[in-house]
Scaffold this active site. Structure first.
Site, PDB file in Angstrom:
ATOM      1  N   SER A  67      -1.403  -0.729   4.336  1.00 12.05           N
ATOM      2  CA  SER A  67      -2.539  -1.609   4.072  1.00 12.05           C
ATOM      3  C   SER A  67      -3.258  -1.899   5.389  1.00 12.05           C
ATOM      4  O   SER A  67      -2.860  -1.428   6.453  1.00 12.05           O
ATOM      5  CB  SER A  67      -2.068  -2.924   3.429  1.00 12.05           C
ATOM      6  OG  SER A  67      -1.257  -3.643   4.343  1.00 12.05           O
ATOM      7  N   LYS A  68      -4.303  -2.703   5.312  1.00 11.06           N
ATOM      8  CA  LYS A  68      -5.081  -3.026   6.517  1.00 11.06           C
ATOM      9  C   LYS A  68      -4.245  -3.765   7.554  1.00 11.06           C
ATOM     10  O   LYS A  68      -4.492  -3.654   8.753  1.00 11.06           O
ATOM     11  CB  LYS A  68      -6.311  -3.855   6.153  1.00 11.06           C
ATOM     12  CG  LYS A  68      -7.443  -3.038   5.547  1.00 11.06           C
ATOM     13  CD  LYS A  68      -8.725  -3.838   5.498  1.00 11.06           C
ATOM     14  CE  LYS A  68      -9.891  -2.953   5.045  1.00 11.06           C
ATOM     15  NZ  LYS A  68     -11.171  -3.678   5.061  1.00 11.06           N
ATOM     16  N   ARG A  69      -3.246  -4.521   7.096  1.00  9.93           N
ATOM     17  CA  ARG A  69      -2.436  -5.265   8.056  1.00  9.93           C
ATOM     18  C   ARG A  69      -1.601  -4.333   8.938  1.00  9.93           C
ATOM     19  O   ARG A  69      -1.099  -4.744   9.976  1.00  9.93           O
ATOM     20  CB  ARG A  69      -1.535  -6.267   7.335  1.00  9.93           C
ATOM     21  CG  ARG A  69      -0.447  -5.645   6.473  1.00  9.93           C
ATOM     22  CD  ARG A  69       0.310  -6.724   5.703  1.00  9.93           C
ATOM     23  NE  ARG A  69       1.302  -6.158   4.817  1.00  9.93           N
ATOM     24  CZ  ARG A  69       2.543  -5.866   5.190  1.00  9.93           C
ATOM     25  NH1 ARG A  69       2.919  -6.084   6.432  1.00  9.93           N
ATOM     26  NH2 ARG A  69       3.403  -5.354   4.337  1.00  9.93           N
TER      27      ARG A  69
END
Length: 462
Positions: free
Chosen positions: A238-240
């Site tokens: 994910s973006k994290r």
């Protein structure tokens, strides 16, 4: 191997991310390795979520990555006649049937089966009713009553699924739209696809698609299901985890070759080699050495890869790539040789094209607009420092020709004759030229600025 035809089939319900990009890279490489064809298909049947801006971004991202495709892109929304003809053929051959069961009724069947300890599934109630088309009716595939679906996956090896694990899947919904599995089989056959590389979230679809192929009497393509890319913590990417859309990497000044090389190594290997040009990838990627284990995406590894590519590529190529970013900073560097010179001076100090272009700024603004670091100015523009700047003004005025070699010779001569060390002379000079204690080799900086601009910068701080 016979003629290899692959495809990449994204849905334009979002931007192209690195998982999809890697699938596209693998599919493209396999086709190009064998001199085959690579097609692009836009699966846009989700009318509510599909957007033209996503389609445009996907196409732009593919072009930026260097993944060209053969023929024009195919759009599923323009192929309704093909899907209807396939459904009609299956109905005529009695491999499909009309079903009047509502979604609520089918859900009740599944709940009842689950309560009995059976696999939740449609019970085939309409298989033998012989009903025809009508309002609210869908078309289902008539599955064999027994047997196994077997295939050899390019990544996962031998896979066998018992028919009893499946139910009579819907081919065309009650609203007339084809289901995903029907459309994919019809498209892949009509496009002549021989090899399908996709994420392993599609493994469950493959037996169903093979059953459709078999019902139509068609040859089945070779499948390869690559594991999903994970984050550094082995969780879903994910973006994290630092993952971003391909278009964002482009805006941030990443080299497309670096992203392709890095993504190709997520799930594939060729010995211990880490960095690959596109030509090397085409030469080595033959569909083998695909890993069953999921690979983890590491933003730091991508940054390292990009830095290596920037330092190793021809300066002329780097200049061409950084040019749009230079224009975005408000500058135009002509002729090209000057931009090449800037790249030579600063590429060791930048990890991406955006930073590289920003690093050029101190050498492109006029003397009066040069931003100055206050700490460096206070430390180096002392009376002693200004004395050196006054003396160097005369040295550079007399320097002819005003070229890097002659400038370095004159600068070294001044240091030697002044009784000072280079570490005493260089800081005030560098701060006056760059506005801070940084930058490239002094003689290169001075030669790039030219005599008039060099003297103007020295005069400003004397």
């Amino acid at each position: 191997m016979t003629d290899v035809v692959t495809r990449f089939a994204p849905s334009p319900t979002g931007y192209l991310h690195i998982g999809g990009a890697r699938t596209a890279i693998f599919s493209w490489l396999l086709a190009r390795h064998y001199g085959g064809r690579f097609y692009l298909r836009i699966e846009d049947t989700d009318l509510l979520r599909s957007k033209q801006e996503y389609t445009d971004s996907i196409l732009a991202s593919m072009r930026w990555l260097g993944l060209d495709w053969d023929n024009a892109p195919v759009y599923q929304t323009q192929r309704t006649d093909l899907y209807n003809s396939v459904v009609a053929r299956l109905l005529a051959d009695r491999h499909a049937y009309w079903c009047s069961c509502t979604p609520e009724k089918v859900e009740a069947m599944r709940k009842a089966a689950k309560q009995r300890g059976e696999k939740p599934r449609y019970n085939g109630q309409c298989r033998s009713r012989g009903i025809g088309p009508g309002q609210g009716r869908c078309v289902r595939l008539k599955l064999p009553l027994s047997g196994k679906i077997v295939f050899d996956d390019m990544v996962k090896g031998h896979i066998a699924v018992d028919v009893s694990e499946l139910d009579d899947m819907v081919l065309r919904r009650a609203d007339g739209m084809p289901t995903y599995n029907l459309a994919v089989v019809a498209d892949d056959y009509e496009m002549g696809i021989t090899h399908v590389i996709r994420g392993d979230d599609h493994v469950s679809n493959t037996p169903r698609q093979i059953l459709i192929y078999q019902a139509l009497g068609l040859s089945v393509p070779r499948f390869g299901h690559v594991p999903m890319i994970l984050g550094h913590d082995r969780q879903k990417l994910s973006k994290r985890h630092g993952a971003r859309a391909v278009i964002e990497y482009r805006r941030d000044g990443l080299l497309p070759a670096a992203l392709v090389s890095c993504l190709a190594r997520l799930g594939w290997s060729h010995g211990n080699q880490e960095l690959f040009s596109l030509e090397e990838l085409v030469r080595h990627f033959d569909g083998t050495n695909l890993n069953q284990a999921a690979a983890a995406f590491d933003p730091a590894k991508l940054e390292w890869t990009n830095t290596r590519f920037m330092r190793d590529m021809p300066l002329e190529n780097l200049a061409a790539l950084v040019s749009p970013f230079v224009r975005e900073t408000g500058f135009s560097v002509q002729p090209k040789a000057r931009l090449v010179a800037l790249c030579a001076m600063f590429r060791e100090r930048a990890g991406n094209l955006l930073t590289l272009a920003e690093n050029f700024r101190p050498l492109l603004v006029p003397a009066a607009e040069l931003a100055v670091n206050k700490k460096d100015a206070a430390k180096h523009f002392t009376e002693a420092g200004k004395t050196h700047l006054r003396a160097l003004t005369g040295v550079f005025q007399a320097c002819d020709p005003f070229a890097a070699g002659k400038i370095e010779e004159a600068l070294n001569s001044y240091v030697a004759n002044s009784g000072q060390t280079f570490k005493q002379v260089a800081p005030p000079l560098r701060t006056a030229l760059m506005g801070f204690m940084g930058g490239a080799h002094l003689s290169d900086i001075i030669a790039f600025l030219g005599k008039e601009e060099t003297l103007a910068r020295l005069a400003r701080f004397i």
